[in-house]
Design an enzyme around this catalytic site. Structure first.
Site, PDB file in Angstrom:
ATOM      1  N   ASP A   1      39.906  41.759  37.520  1.00  0.00           N
ATOM      2  CA  ASP A   1      38.791  41.937  38.449  1.00  0.00           C
ATOM      3  C   ASP A   1      38.001  40.636  38.658  1.00  0.00           C
ATOM      4  OD1 ASP A   1      37.337  43.630  40.087  1.00  0.00           O
ATOM      5  OD2 ASP A   1      35.913  44.164  38.520  1.00  0.00           O
TER       6      ASP A   1
ATOM      7  N   ASP B   1      39.033  36.319  43.818  1.00  0.00           N
ATOM      8  CA  ASP B   1      37.710  36.366  44.460  1.00  0.00           C
ATOM      9  C   ASP B   1      37.175  34.955  44.722  1.00  0.00           C
ATOM     10  OD1 ASP B   1      35.137  36.710  45.288  1.00  0.00           O
ATOM     11  OD2 ASP B   1      34.473  37.838  43.538  1.00  0.00           O
TER      12      ASP B   1
ATOM     13  N   THR C   1      28.611  49.186  35.937  1.00  0.00           N
ATOM     14  CA  THR C   1      27.282  49.264  35.306  1.00  0.00           C
ATOM     15  C   THR C   1      26.962  50.643  34.729  1.00  0.00           C
ATOM     16  OG1 THR C   1      26.590  47.695  36.980  1.00  0.00           O
ATOM     17  CG2 THR C   1      24.839  48.694  35.680  1.00  0.00           C
TER      18      THR C   1
END
Ligand code: G3H
Ligand code: ZN
Length: 288
Positions: A80, A102, A237
């Site tokens: 990720d 990313d 989160t």
């Protein structure tokens, strides 16, 4: 059981979304897998660069392999928010099933260049790997924050998304559509659903959209986003908060306890509650 692409394709036919949950230790991973197995759900688990560093890249891959063997459900491992070509390469070489290359913090042309380079490397090593790119600015971090202001220029433009997927060859795209990483306590997240539809039209049926920053979003935001073309939702989160809040409570209630697995067990249950609730909202139950 279907393969990774067949599941993604299926999400666009019957409007549901795969859940992607982050982990950095065994307890969170166990909570994710036990929840998915109980609800008969194909699942994505992911480690950011920091999460992967904490556990160790070899350990991450070995743990996921062990969970696959134990639970016999499809578990896909994603690298990720990998933000350099070097870390992308390490994840591909280690055997991850998917990577998010990313480079969204860089100018558009640079983002294209490095994402394309990541796609080419990943596919040369593993033709089945999925590569996700990110375009636009998803603000925030996976923690509790007070206020995050989203600017119009942060949002992904459909015409740029179309050029981005064409030039990079990615399989999945993470757009900025009003989503933020983390939970905000003094402002509100609001998803631009029609922008999701426009981006989906622009990228075409073979590129799948991933909604990041799922923590703090409402059930109706999720459902509308999925109907508009989202195929996967990321949550981090809310699991971190469930883990730490329960851990603090346990330590208060059992001040004499020193056995780690006894101290951590209630946290696993707290995380499972969050994960199961999300998987039901995403419509992924019984999709094996
Ligand atoms: O990549 C990770 C996710 O986008 C998590 O976002 O911390 O807001 O759930 P979140
Ligand atoms: Zn994210």
């Amino acid at each position: 059981m279907k393969n990774i692409r067949e599941y993604l394709k299926d999400t666009t036919i019957t409007q549901w979304a795969l859940g992607h949950f982050n982990f950095s230790e065994n307890e969170a991973l166990r909570a994710i897998i036990e929840s998915a197995a109980g609800l008969k759900v194909p699942i994505f688990v992911g480690t950011s660069e920091g999460e992967r560093k904490h556990l160790g890249i070899k350990e991450v891959v070995a743990l996921v392999k062990a969970f696959r063997e134990e639970f016999e459900i499809p578990i896909f491992l994603n690298a990720d928010h990998h933000k350099s070509f070097e870390t992308v390469k390490e994840a591909v070489d280690a055997g991850y099933d998917a990577i998010l290359a990313d480079f969204s913090a860089l100018p558009f042309e640079e983002n294209i260049k490095l994402t394309k380079q990541s796609v080419e490397y990943a596919k040369s090593k593993n033709p089945d790997i999925l590569v996700e790119g990110e375009l636009g600015y998803v603000r925030g971090e996976s923690k509790i924050q007070e206020v995050i202001e989203i600017k119009q220029e942060d949002l992904t433009k459909p015409e740029e998304a179309s050029q981005f997927v064409r030039e990079t060859g990615i399989d999945m795209l993470a757009p900025a559509v009003g989503n933020i990483h983390g939970i905000v306590t003094k402002s509100k997240e609001s998803i631009d659903v029609s922008r999701i539809s426009d981006i989906k039209k622009a990228v075409g049926e073979n590129v799948f959209l991933v909604l990041h920053g799922g923590s703090g979003m409402s059930e109706s935001d999720f459902k509308n986003a999925i109907d508009a073309g989202i195929s996967m939702v990321h949550i981090n989160t809310e699991i971190r908060v469930a883990f730490t809040e329960e851990l603090r409570k346990t330590l208060r209630e059992m001040p004499e306890e020193t056995t780690p697995y006894k101290i951590l067990a209630p946290s696993v249950e707290a995380m499972k509650k969050v994960i199961e609730e999300k998987l039901k909202i995403f419509g992924s139950v019984n999709k094996l």
